[in-house]
Design a protein around this motif. Structure first.
Motif, mmCIF file in Angstrom:
data_model
loop_
_atom_site.group_PDB
_atom_site.id
_atom_site.type_symbol
_atom_site.label_atom_id
_atom_site.label_comp_id
_atom_site.label_asym_id
_atom_site.label_seq_id
_atom_site.Cartn_x
_atom_site.Cartn_y
_atom_site.Cartn_z
ATOM 1 N N ALA A 43 0.838 -1.048 -0.139
ATOM 2 C CA ALA A 43 0.043 -0.140 0.132
ATOM 3 C C ALA A 43 0.915 1.261 0.166
ATOM 4 O O ALA A 43 1.828 0.927 0.561
ATOM 5 C CB ALA A 43 -0.975 -0.003 1.147
ATOM 6 N N TYR A 44 0.317 2.382 -0.353
ATOM 7 C CA TYR A 44 1.226 3.343 -0.740
ATOM 8 C C TYR A 44 0.744 4.684 -0.192
ATOM 9 O O TYR A 44 1.241 5.851 -0.229
ATOM 10 C CB TYR A 44 1.529 3.858 -2.274
ATOM 11 C CG TYR A 44 1.977 2.442 -2.801
ATOM 12 C CD1 TYR A 44 2.976 1.722 -2.453
ATOM 13 C CD2 TYR A 44 1.098 1.888 -3.899
ATOM 14 C CE1 TYR A 44 3.562 0.719 -3.421
ATOM 15 C CE2 TYR A 44 1.398 0.897 -4.532
ATOM 16 C CZ TYR A 44 2.672 -0.133 -4.251
ATOM 17 O OH TYR A 44 2.843 -0.915 -4.893
ATOM 18 N N ASP A 45 -0.667 4.530 0.192
ATOM 19 C CA ASP A 45 -1.535 5.929 0.480
ATOM 20 C C ASP A 45 -2.510 5.240 1.786
ATOM 21 O O ASP A 45 -2.605 4.588 2.014
ATOM 22 C CB ASP A 45 -2.159 6.493 -0.697
ATOM 23 C CG ASP A 45 -3.110 5.527 -1.529
ATOM 24 O OD1 ASP A 45 -3.497 4.624 -0.742
ATOM 25 O OD2 ASP A 45 -3.484 5.764 -2.666
ATOM 26 N N PHE A 46 -3.037 6.725 2.115
ATOM 27 C CA PHE A 46 -3.813 6.413 3.244
ATOM 28 C C PHE A 46 -4.977 5.568 2.927
ATOM 29 O O PHE A 46 -5.297 4.654 3.723
ATOM 30 C CB PHE A 46 -4.409 7.898 3.752
ATOM 31 C CG PHE A 46 -5.422 7.910 4.880
ATOM 32 C CD1 PHE A 46 -4.944 7.914 6.300
ATOM 33 C CD2 PHE A 46 -6.693 7.995 4.628
ATOM 34 C CE1 PHE A 46 -6.041 7.808 7.167
ATOM 35 C CE2 PHE A 46 -7.737 7.834 5.583
ATOM 36 C CZ PHE A 46 -7.197 7.910 7.051
ATOM 37 N N PRO A 47 -5.908 5.781 1.857
ATOM 38 C CA PRO A 47 -7.028 4.963 1.816
ATOM 39 C C PRO A 47 -6.905 3.602 1.636
ATOM 40 O O PRO A 47 -7.447 2.745 2.107
ATOM 41 C CB PRO A 47 -7.847 5.502 0.448
ATOM 42 C CG PRO A 47 -6.846 6.561 -0.087
ATOM 43 C CD PRO A 47 -5.685 6.945 1.028
ATOM 44 N N MET A 48 -5.658 3.079 0.872
ATOM 45 C CA MET A 48 -5.179 1.877 0.657
ATOM 46 C C MET A 48 -5.018 0.993 1.716
ATOM 47 O O MET A 48 -5.443 -0.071 2.074
ATOM 48 C CB MET A 48 -4.151 1.948 -0.496
ATOM 49 C CG MET A 48 -4.041 0.449 -1.107
ATOM 50 S SD MET A 48 -5.307 -0.014 -2.163
ATOM 51 C CE MET A 48 -4.732 0.845 -3.640
ATOM 52 N N ALA A 49 -4.056 1.699 2.727
ATOM 53 C CA ALA A 49 -3.797 1.166 3.973
ATOM 54 C C ALA A 49 -5.092 1.062 4.896
ATOM 55 O O ALA A 49 -4.979 -0.164 5.518
ATOM 56 C CB ALA A 49 -2.608 2.277 4.728
ATOM 57 N N SER A 50 -5.853 1.908 4.899
ATOM 58 C CA SER A 50 -7.025 1.586 5.945
ATOM 59 C C SER A 50 -7.870 0.752 5.243
ATOM 60 O O SER A 50 -8.346 -0.344 6.122
ATOM 61 C CB SER A 50 -7.746 2.963 5.908
ATOM 62 O OG SER A 50 -8.379 3.462 4.928
ATOM 63 N N PHE A 51 -7.899 0.453 3.984
ATOM 64 C CA PHE A 51 -8.859 -0.767 3.543
ATOM 65 C C PHE A 51 -8.108 -2.125 3.895
ATOM 66 O O PHE A 51 -8.733 -3.057 4.162
ATOM 67 C CB PHE A 51 -9.052 -0.712 1.880
ATOM 68 C CG PHE A 51 -9.631 0.455 1.359
ATOM 69 C CD1 PHE A 51 -10.555 1.528 2.140
ATOM 70 C CD2 PHE A 51 -9.455 1.123 0.292
ATOM 71 C CE1 PHE A 51 -11.199 2.567 1.626
ATOM 72 C CE2 PHE A 51 -9.912 2.497 -0.223
ATOM 73 C CZ PHE A 51 -10.885 2.940 0.549
ATOM 74 N N ALA A 52 -6.855 -2.001 3.827
ATOM 75 C CA ALA A 52 -5.920 -3.225 4.049
ATOM 76 C C ALA A 52 -6.198 -3.636 5.450
ATOM 77 O O ALA A 52 -6.288 -4.612 5.949
ATOM 78 C CB ALA A 52 -4.552 -2.988 3.438
ATOM 79 N N GLU A 53 -6.210 -2.573 6.237
ATOM 80 C CA GLU A 53 -6.144 -2.807 7.919
ATOM 81 C C GLU A 53 -7.701 -3.237 8.200
ATOM 82 O O GLU A 53 -7.779 -4.235 8.836
ATOM 83 C CB GLU A 53 -5.939 -1.612 8.620
ATOM 84 C CG GLU A 53 -6.056 -1.895 10.038
ATOM 85 C CD GLU A 53 -5.327 -0.872 10.989
ATOM 86 O OE1 GLU A 53 -4.137 -0.701 10.915
ATOM 87 O OE2 GLU A 53 -5.705 -0.163 11.782
ATOM 88 N N GLN A 54 -8.650 -2.679 7.381
ATOM 89 C CA GLN A 54 -10.159 -3.062 7.879
ATOM 90 C C GLN A 54 -10.254 -4.548 7.231
ATOM 91 O O GLN A 54 -11.126 -5.267 7.720
ATOM 92 C CB GLN A 54 -10.997 -2.161 6.988
ATOM 93 C CG GLN A 54 -11.125 -0.799 7.604
ATOM 94 C CD GLN A 54 -11.878 0.334 6.737
ATOM 95 O OE1 GLN A 54 -12.908 -0.005 6.304
ATOM 96 N NE2 GLN A 54 -11.335 1.291 6.627
ATOM 97 N N ALA A 55 -9.637 -4.928 6.078
ATOM 98 C CA ALA A 55 -9.775 -6.374 5.800
ATOM 99 C C ALA A 55 -9.116 -7.287 6.705
ATOM 100 O O ALA A 55 -9.403 -8.473 6.589
ATOM 101 C CB ALA A 55 -9.398 -6.297 4.084
#
Ligand code: KIV
Length: 286
Positions: free
Chosen positions: A25-37
């Motif tokens: 992940a390289y940005d805020f939204p992608m990282a938060s989706f990965a963590e939520q998953a």
């Protein structure tokens, strides 16, 4: 919220045969989706150069670009083990440079660990970083920063001679003090051998199933990166198509007057409607 995992959890997972799953992940939204998953860990890979910044490879990527992305990822995934990828020439020069730049990922971007590419040729760098108390992951096989020297983005270790070299590299990475190692684009038979041979966790990207966990690049698995798709990628979404179609629909809606509709508008305060109309009339010039 799940507890943030650390090095010991990854060792235990290896012992229990429980797979670690991670993604870049390289940005805020992608990282938060990965963590939520529920991703076990996140790599802020220097693949950001190709996926996010449109460079032809990873060589141009700078420390500053990596750190900006790492900070955004940490804000998006505060409870996930995050690894900062050391860009080209941030560690190859001297052991001291390797330690200073690895330290920046922890001090400035709150990363949990760093990753660097190479086996025996970077053994002293891995040792210096580990001796400084920084968790460091090795990465061998297809190492994109040296893809030029490898003759392109090609699978590695397909013949006995090169496989032997990779086994020696993997051992050197472990001996230097790395907490884990990533194998990229090698045959599953070699992956199985190295996973059994080493006591640290062995992860794979394009290295088949017989290892301790799998990594994929978000741009590949989500169908966002269009330049090429490696054979080892499974596409779980078609984001480029979804985004392009959404942009097309938006263009068509605006051109045809379908957007914005009444529900997208802010309305005059009803109790001030008469005054409002009066004011507009007063200021009308044409
Ligand atoms: O930068 C990255 O995403 C990587 C992968 C290619 C393993 O290092």
């Amino acid at each position: 919220m799940a507890k943030k995992k650390g090095r010991l959890d990854f060792v235990q997972m290896k012992q229990k045969g429980e797979k670690v799953v991670w993604v870049t992940a390289y940005d805020f939204p992608m990282a938060s989706f990965a963590e939520q998953a529920g991703m076990d860990m996140i790599l802020v890979g220097d693949s950001l150069g190709m996926v996010l910044l449109g460079y032809p490879g990873t060589v141009p990527v700078t420390m500053e670009e990596c750190l900006i992305c790492c900070k955004a990822v940490r804000r998006g995934a505060p409870n996930t083990f995050c690894i900062g990828d050391m860009p080209f020439l941030s560690y190859q020069t001297t052991d001291a440079d390797a330690v200073m730049n690895a330290g920046r990922f922890l001090k400035e971007a709150d990363m949990d660990a760093v990753k660097l590419e190479g086996g025996r040729r970077v053994q002293s760098k891995i040792k210096a970083i580990a001796d400084a108390g920084i968790l460091v992951m090795g990465h061998i096989g297809l190492t994109p920063q040296s893809s030029g020297a490898l003759g392109g983005f090609k699978a590695q270790g397909r013949d006995p001679e090169s496989a032997r070299e990779l086994i020696l590299d993997a051992r050197a990475v472990e001996e230097a003090g790395a907490f884990a190692i990533l194998l990229e684009a090698v045959p599953p038979e070699l992956t199985a051998f190295i996973t059994k041979d080493l006591s640290i966790p062995v992860y794979g990207i394009g290295a088949g199933a017989p290892c301790d966990g799998q990594l994929l690049i978000c741009g590949d698995m989500l169908g966002m990166f269009q330049a090429f798709t490696p054979k080892f990628v499974k596409k779980y979404a078609a984001v480029a198509e979804i985004e392009t179609n959404a942009f097309k629909e938006y263009i068509s809606d605006v051109k045809s007057g379908k957007f914005p509709a009444d529900e997208h508008c802010y309305h005059i305060l009803p109790e001030r409607a008469q005054e409002y109309e009066h004011m507009l009339k007063e200021l009308t010039r044409r």
